[in-house]
Design a protein around this motif. Structure first.
Motif, mmCIF file in Angstrom:
data_model
loop_
_atom_site.group_PDB
_atom_site.id
_atom_site.type_symbol
_atom_site.label_atom_id
_atom_site.label_comp_id
_atom_site.label_asym_id
_atom_site.label_seq_id
_atom_site.Cartn_x
_atom_site.Cartn_y
_atom_site.Cartn_z
ATOM 1 N N TRP A 1 0.649 -1.197 0.128
ATOM 2 C CA TRP A 1 0.077 -0.056 -0.099
ATOM 3 C C TRP A 1 1.295 0.888 0.583
ATOM 4 C CZ3 TRP A 1 0.553 -3.489 3.956
ATOM 5 C CH2 TRP A 1 1.396 -2.907 5.670
ATOM 6 N N PRO B 1 -8.124 6.223 -1.335
ATOM 7 C CA PRO B 1 -9.781 5.947 -0.334
ATOM 8 C C PRO B 1 -10.813 6.416 -1.378
ATOM 9 C CG PRO B 1 -7.621 6.774 1.138
ATOM 10 C CD PRO B 1 -7.874 6.808 -0.480
ATOM 11 N N SER C 1 -6.393 -2.679 13.490
ATOM 12 C CA SER C 1 -6.556 -1.656 11.826
ATOM 13 C C SER C 1 -5.734 -2.734 11.347
ATOM 14 C CB SER C 1 -6.540 -0.308 12.259
ATOM 15 O OG SER C 1 -5.066 -0.204 12.757
ATOM 16 N N GLU C 2 -6.150 -3.145 10.076
ATOM 17 C CA GLU C 2 -5.139 -3.844 9.275
ATOM 18 C C GLU C 2 -4.047 -2.791 8.152
ATOM 19 O OE1 GLU C 2 -5.148 -7.669 9.331
ATOM 20 O OE2 GLU C 2 -4.638 -6.264 11.657
ATOM 21 N N ASN D 1 -4.010 -2.778 5.069
ATOM 22 C CA ASN D 1 -4.995 -1.508 3.908
ATOM 23 C C ASN D 1 -6.623 -0.362 4.659
ATOM 24 O OD1 ASN D 1 -6.531 -3.805 4.843
ATOM 25 N ND2 ASN D 1 -6.891 -4.847 3.047
ATOM 26 N N SER E 1 -8.432 -1.445 6.962
ATOM 27 C CA SER E 1 -9.362 -2.549 7.419
ATOM 28 C C SER E 1 -9.029 -2.258 8.719
ATOM 29 C CB SER E 1 -9.782 -4.231 7.025
ATOM 30 O OG SER E 1 -9.709 -4.051 5.653
ATOM 31 N N ALA F 1 -15.367 -7.081 9.957
ATOM 32 C CA ALA F 1 -14.643 -6.903 9.107
ATOM 33 C C ALA F 1 -15.530 -5.321 8.704
ATOM 34 C CB ALA F 1 -13.163 -7.372 8.133
ATOM 35 N N SER F 2 -14.570 -4.693 8.618
ATOM 36 C CA SER F 2 -15.114 -3.017 7.645
ATOM 37 C C SER F 2 -14.011 -2.670 6.996
ATOM 38 C CB SER F 2 -15.276 -2.135 9.354
ATOM 39 O OG SER F 2 -15.852 -1.156 7.708
ATOM 40 N N ASP F 3 -14.527 -2.725 5.917
ATOM 41 C CA ASP F 3 -13.982 -1.613 4.744
ATOM 42 C C ASP F 3 -14.257 -0.467 4.387
ATOM 43 O OD1 ASP F 3 -12.183 -3.827 4.398
ATOM 44 O OD2 ASP F 3 -13.756 -4.629 2.800
ATOM 45 N N ARG F 4 -15.015 0.522 5.356
ATOM 46 C CA ARG F 4 -15.305 1.846 4.978
ATOM 47 C C ARG F 4 -14.023 2.992 5.200
ATOM 48 N NH1 ARG F 4 -18.958 1.239 8.386
ATOM 49 N NH2 ARG F 4 -20.558 1.728 6.998
ATOM 50 N N GLN G 1 -10.580 1.301 3.993
ATOM 51 C CA GLN G 1 -9.411 1.227 3.762
ATOM 52 C C GLN G 1 -9.265 1.704 2.726
ATOM 53 O OE1 GLN G 1 -10.903 -1.711 0.696
ATOM 54 N NE2 GLN G 1 -9.256 -2.674 1.578
ATOM 55 N N TRP G 2 -7.506 1.715 3.435
ATOM 56 C CA TRP G 2 -6.415 3.132 2.081
ATOM 57 C C TRP G 2 -6.255 4.136 2.793
ATOM 58 C CZ3 TRP G 2 -4.783 -1.116 0.678
ATOM 59 C CH2 TRP G 2 -5.139 -2.186 -0.745
#
Length: 385
Positions: A32, A40, A291-292, A294, A296, A310-313, A315-316
């Motif tokens: 990333w 994002p 928090s990952e 990427n 997430s 898991a939430s991608d809201r 993400q990035w």
């Protein structure tokens, strides 16, 4: 963003760390990192389900380049700038309790028990203060990015050569030193160094190690991850700062490898799950949150590590480690926003703005106040409406 430094012999290591020349960095090696990171998604309008207001602001110098860790002791928040300013703030008002300029650039955040306070400098020194007044400095064998632990009238230091040392808080006399081998790369960010009952727990490579705080002898070792891969970067495994402890259950993250929990009474691993984040975790007796890499945000069940959601809201977006605060999971991002997400499903509860620079450290809570610090040195106190 996490960075790594190649381990060398002590003298060469210190020169490498001080100059930051020829030392490896992970920043542009991550999938990333750099311009290849996807853009994002738009956040959309903020709908404040949970009312929060800004109660106060304060300012320290820039925190860019310091592995900032904000310490809370009762109702006081202790933090430091990259340029060497150490500050104690009243969490209720944001007013200075004391403020000291050390005159040297700092490498780590603050450790304190309320009486003694300690930081590490990029000059390779451990610096101790009492009541905001500097009382001594001692050289370290290598740079230290983890905030010192101050407990039991002693100051404990985890250095970049994977040594753990204990000093008398009043005099600076070195009480003992424990040296462990490891992989040739280390992270330039805070690791695990904490007291659990009468045991000192340190993160050494991919292990949580229980030490006798009086002598430095090893009581137990609990591996959460092991080095893998064919090169030094792939084999890098370190425990990262910010853990979740409930009684004898201690849960932590191994950088880009795993999240897991151990039993500190026996020094045994309860479970591990693969995870790709580089920041710490938080949680309670039921859930863990992280928090990952990427962006997430993930929740795991503490009992066995199964994923709850898991939430991608976000993400990035480069996120801090989370803070579990009541019904909210609080994370900061690189644009200076603080996100309050529901602990049940990551639904947005509110979004708080600061000065537009990245949130520099995991948010903390003190005196019913949510405190966040930015890379520009802004310190913000938020309270429920």
């Amino acid at each position: 963003m996490a960075r790594a430094t190649r381990m060398l012999r002590p003298a060469a290591l210190l020169a490498c760390l001080l100059a930051l020349g020829g030392c490896s960095s992970l920043g542009n090696m991550m999938p990333w990192g750099g311009s290849s990171r996807p853009k994002p998604a738009e956040l959309g309008p903020n709908v404040p389900v949970l009312g929060v207001r800004q109660a106060w602001t304060s300012q320290i110098g820039s925190t860019q380049g310091v592995a900032l860790d904000v310490r809370v002791v009762d109702g006081t928040v202790l933090l430091a700038s990259a340029g060497g300013e150490v500050v104690a703030l009243n969490a209720a008002t944001g007013a200075d309790v004391w403020r000291t300029r050390l005159g040297v650039p700092l490498a780590s955040g603050v450790g304190s028990d309320g009486r003694w306070t300690a930081v590490t400098a990029k000059t390779g020194e451990l610096i101790a203060l009492e009541g905001g007044r500097e009382i001594w400095r001692k050289p370290l064998p290598a740079q230290a990015y983890t905030a010192p632990l101050v407990a039991g009238e002693r100051i404990f230091v985890l250095a970049a050569d994977r040594s753990v040392q204990a000093f008398d808080a009043a005099t600076g006399y070195q009480l003992w030193r424990q040296q462990r081998p490891g992989e040739p790369l280390i992270l330039r960010q805070g690791g695990v160094l904490m007291a659990v009952g009468d045991t000192l727990v340190a993160g050494l490579s991919g292990r949580l190690v229980g030490l006798n705080p009086d002598s430095g002898s090893v009581r137990w070792e609990a591996p959460l991850a092991s080095p893998r891969g064919t090169n030094d970067v792939e084999r890098l495994v370190e425990m990262v700062g910010h853990t979740s402890r409930v009684g004898s259950s201690l849960c932590a993250r191994a950088f880009q490898a795993a999240v897991g929990c151990i039993d500190t009474t026996r020094g045994t691993v309860a479970w591990t799950q693969p995870a790709s984040g580089g920041e710490g975790i938080d949680g309670d007796d039921a859930m863990l949150f992280g928090s990952e890499g990427n962006g997430s945000v993930v929740a795991w069940r503490r009992t066995d590590g199964t994923r709850a959601w898991a939430s991608d809201r976000l993400q990035w977006r480069r996120l801090t480690a989370p803070l579990l605060l009541g019904r909210s999971v609080v994370v900061g991002d690189e644009s200076g926003l603080v996100h309050l997400l529901s602990r049940e499903d990551a639904a947005p509860l509110n979004r708080l703005a600061t000065d537009g620079s990245p949130i520099a450290a995991t948010p903390v809570v003190a005196a019913d106040t949510l405190v966040v610090v930015t890379r520009k040195g802004g310190v913000y106190g938020f309270r429920p409406e």
